[in-house]
Design an enzyme around this catalytic site. Structure first.
Site, mmCIF file in Angstrom:
data_model
loop_
_atom_site.group_PDB
_atom_site.id
_atom_site.type_symbol
_atom_site.label_atom_id
_atom_site.label_comp_id
_atom_site.label_asym_id
_atom_site.label_seq_id
_atom_site.Cartn_x
_atom_site.Cartn_y
_atom_site.Cartn_z
ATOM 1 N N GLU A 117 42.637 -16.989 -28.411
ATOM 2 C CA GLU A 117 42.750 -16.578 -27.015
ATOM 3 C C GLU A 117 43.920 -15.625 -26.782
ATOM 4 O O GLU A 117 44.914 -15.966 -26.124
ATOM 5 C CB GLU A 117 42.822 -17.813 -26.103
ATOM 6 C CG GLU A 117 41.615 -18.713 -26.331
ATOM 7 C CD GLU A 117 41.366 -19.742 -25.249
ATOM 8 O OE1 GLU A 117 42.274 -20.020 -24.465
ATOM 9 O OE2 GLU A 117 40.232 -20.256 -25.194
ATOM 10 N N GLU A 148 34.691 -21.357 -30.048
ATOM 11 C CA GLU A 148 35.289 -22.513 -29.365
ATOM 12 C C GLU A 148 34.627 -22.820 -28.039
ATOM 13 O O GLU A 148 34.394 -21.940 -27.208
ATOM 14 C CB GLU A 148 36.796 -22.316 -29.114
ATOM 15 C CG GLU A 148 37.464 -23.637 -28.689
ATOM 16 C CD GLU A 148 38.905 -23.464 -28.231
ATOM 17 O OE1 GLU A 148 39.712 -22.919 -29.007
ATOM 18 O OE2 GLU A 148 39.207 -23.880 -27.099
#
Ligand code: NAG
Ligand code: NAG
Ligand code: NAG
Ligand code: NAG
Ligand code: NAG
Ligand code: NAG
Ligand code: NAG
Ligand code: NAG
Ligand code: NAG
Ligand code: NAG
Length: 605
Positions: free
Chosen positions: A270, A370
């Site tokens: 991220e 994810e």
């Protein structure tokens, strides 16, 4: 425009299908393959079912339960009457990407709680997760340094009293996996004793603090959510790119020295999630240009030399321009490339952005790396796994992994300063001798048990319904496994059972009929044409029994209204379960390979 791209535009889409050729394998002496591989072909049509309902009392729902298998029919005369016609384009034009697999992430929490188990209990957990009669997961992520699912914060080279508190270590003389990294590598090496063909990729949550911009005065100010945030301690200081290259290289080699082959790498989990001034857990801003620069300034060559796949981005579908910029930036590097996506875009992830990558960067592999089920409540219905496994595959992903694999009963250990205090894994460790397989465990198993590495996803032309914003969905994916059998996975988030008439465009005059029960994920295994032609009518006595999952998980609630042992008759009302019901369509019903639901009346025709 590169030649491959021209070819892609000139030829049919399937010319652009992504291949997993050349991807590495993280091994060990554990078994390879599983049901659907060449040495363990599907011999019988079978169906496995997991209810969307999270049970309030254990074993009160279907969890990878074997259900009535689909039966063959020579005609689709029974289509109609509201039955759902599902057509898989099994011709070359319908061929899409090759599959790697499905799985989970190794986190410090997972390693910590697994290490509290008695050896024989840990062995059972590993069998449940990686064994051929367990979930047989083949696409695994792991955290590099600490993440939000770590009880303490560290990197592999803090070079000081703690995370974010160290002095620069330009030669990385203080690099060390440390106790946590070492424990993780050892646990992953152990995984290789259960399964020898995993694809394993690593992701860091942050680089060592000293590699980041720590000085408020020189830190750039970044816009986010309308506010201004200084990137204190939270963005890569590009003067340390050579050290970042060295950091990753040392990690890969340190894992190798402990018996773990790393097959893929994302450079930052991220990269746009830097959380302003301070992270409650390790995180870091990494600009797309800087991600490309790390590859171009040495890491690309190191990955190439070690046969490791570079996986760009590793974040949500709402900023697809990030991976474009990375892929543009590394176009000269020659490194094998992929794009990894997360599922957390609100209100719903937009997986069509994967198609754009396939079109613009042909041959680039993609993954959903994810997603997490958050605070799932017993008694509620949850399809989070299937909703974020099937659509990415439909749009080109070769695999998908859920987030944390194992926790304690309080969703930890996790970061004391924040992090996910409600992310559910597949395994909850209750004590040194007891653990619980969660609803997600069974949901992931609907995929990971039945889709083999090297299988090929095919386009489903008809039968899907709904979209990410609706609550009524029927999602379907169809993978042809290496033994040429089919794993067809249905997510039926509709309020009604679906009577399905399934056909494969390249197999004329053959249809499969069966019921996909409401509010379930249901996987059909359909034998290859070769096996079907060998097993019509006469049942070979030596035939292997249906794929077993142990008796305990095969719970069949009553009253499911499922027709067993017979195809649908034309437009009759669905009868209640009865294996002795006469079949008006018996002439058209082919004998089905031996299953526990073999046609009673028409068998041996
Ligand atoms: C695999 O290797 C481990 C340790 O190296 C050993 O304990 C185990 O027995 C081996 N398994 C097989 C099937 O050879
Ligand atoms: C039945 O199959 C034929 C081709 O075999 C096709 O033309 C027809 O549309 C199908 N009917 C339905 C209802 O799908
Ligand atoms: C770094 O490594 C040196 C020896 O290589 C050691 O003396 C020193 O204590 C280490 N520093 C830290 C902060 O770990
Ligand atoms: C940022 O780094 C400085 C020293 O480099 C440290 O004192 C401070 O605690 C760090 N802040 C955060 C939020 O990590
Ligand atoms: C999803 O992304 C595509 C681009 O791939 C875009 O055209 C479309 O508008 C997006 N859909 C939504 C609902 O945002
Ligand atoms: C383990 O803990 C979970 C979460 O609290 C609980 O739902 C489950 O029933 C427990 N299992 C056992 C065997 O105690
Ligand atoms: C299967 O059926 C076909 C045609 O009905 C027949 O020719 C063939 O011999 C059968 N095979 C076996 C093994 O029974
Ligand atoms: C199916 O196979 C099982 C053993 O695998 C056997 O017991 C059973 O009788 C067979 N059924 C039919 C209809 O051939
Ligand atoms: C499964 O369990 C049932 C009931 O406990 C038992 O009758 C049956 O023999 C078992 N089957 C197998 C294959 O273990
Ligand atoms: C649920 O089924 C499993 C597998 O057979 C078994 O081990 C467990 O004891 C069962 N739990 C309960 C509460 O019946």
């Amino acid at each position: 425009m590169p030649l491959t791209k021209l070819l892609c535009l000139a030829l049919a889409t399937h010319a652009c299908a992504q291949s997993i050729n050349g991807l590495g394998v993280s091994g060990g002496n554990g078994s390879r393959g599983g049901i659907g591989s060449g040495d363990r072909p599907v011999r019988h049509a079978q169906a496995f079912i997991t209810d969307g309902l999270i049970p309030s009392t254990p074993n009160s729902t279907r969890q990878l339960a074997e259900g009535p298998a689909p039966v063959t029919s020579r005609s689709n005369a029974s289509a109609g009457c509201g039955r759902r016609v599902v057509i898989v384009d099994s011709s070359p034009a319908g061929r899409r990407q090759e599959m790697v697999g499905f799985g989970h992430a190794w986190t410090d929490s997972t390693v910590d709680v697994f290490n509290t188990l008695e050896p024989d209990v840990l062995d059972q957990v590993m069998q449940d997760l990686f064994g051929q009669d367990g979930n047989n997961m083949g696409f695994m992520r792991h955290t590099i340094g600490s993440s939000d699912l770590s009880g303490r914060q560290y990197s592999y080279d803090d070079n000081g009293p703690g995370f974010n508190l160290g002095e620069p270590d330009p030669m990385l003389t203080n690099f060390s996996l440390g106790p946590d990294g070492t424990a993780m590598a050892k646990m992953i090496a152990r995984m290789g004793q259960y399964k020898g063909d995993v694809f394993l990729f690593g992701s860091p949550w942050s680089y060592p603090g000293w590699m980041k911009n720590n000085d408020l005065l020189i830190a750039p100010v970044i816009q986010k959510d309308g506010g201004q945030y200084p990137l204190l301690n939270n963005s890569l200081n590009i003067k340390y790119i050579p050290q970042a290259v060295e950091y990753f290289t040392k990690y890969i080699d340190a894992f190798r020295d402990l018996g773990v082959t790393v097959n893929g790498l994302t450079l930052e989990n991220e990269p746009l999630n830097y959380q302003g001034k301070s992270c409650g857990y390790p995180c870091m801003y990494l600009d797309a240009a800087d991600e490309a620069a790390v590859i171009n300034q040495g890491l690309g060559a190191a990955l190439k030399e070690r046969g490791i796949l570079f996986m760009a981005y590793d974040h949500n579908t709402d900023q697809p321009v990030y991976p474009y910029r990375v892929l543009q930036g590394i176009s000269g590097s020659g490194v094998a490339q992929a794009v990894a996506w997360h599922c957390y875009q609100g209100p719903a992830p937009n997986y069509t952005v994967l198609n754009d990558i396939s079109r613009l960067y042909p041959g680039t592999l993609q993954f959903m790396s994810e997603c997490s089920t958050y605070l799932p409540a017993a008694g509620s219905v949850n399809f989070g796994v299937a909703q974020n496994f099937i659509p990415p595959v439909q749009h080109g992903a070769s695999g998908a992994s859920m987030w944390v694999m194992g926790t304690d009963p309080d969703f930890g250990p996790h970061s004391p300063y924040g992090g996910c205090a409600g992310c559910l894994g597949s395994i909850i460790v209750n004590s040194s001798t007891t653990y619980t397989k969660t609803h997600d465990y069974y949901m992931i198993g609907q995929f990971s048990r039945f889709v083999r590495r090297g299988g090929v996803n095919y386009q489903v032309l008809q039968g899907n319904e709904g979209n990410a914003l609706s609550s009524n969905q029927l999602y379907i994916m169809a993978v042809q496994n290496p033994d040429r059998s089919w794993a067809v996975i249905f997510m039926n988030n509709l309020q009604s059972d679906q009577e399905v008439v399934l056909s494969f465009s390249a197999e004329h005059g053959q249809f499969w009929e069966g019921i996909v029960p409401k509010m379930t994920v249901t996987t059909w295994l359909i034998p290859s044409q070769q096996i079907l032609s060998q097993t019509n009518g006469t049942q070979a006595a030596s035939m292997a029994p249906p794929y077993p999952f142990g008796n305990g998980s095969m719970i069949h609630p009553t009253g499911s209204g499922i027709v067993t042992g017979t195809g649908f008759s034309a437009c009759s009302v669905t009868s209640t379960s009865s294996s002795s019901s006469s079949s008006s369509g018996s002439e058209t019903v082919l004998p089905v390979p031996n299953t526990s639901h073999t046609i009673a009346t028409a068998g041996g025709a």
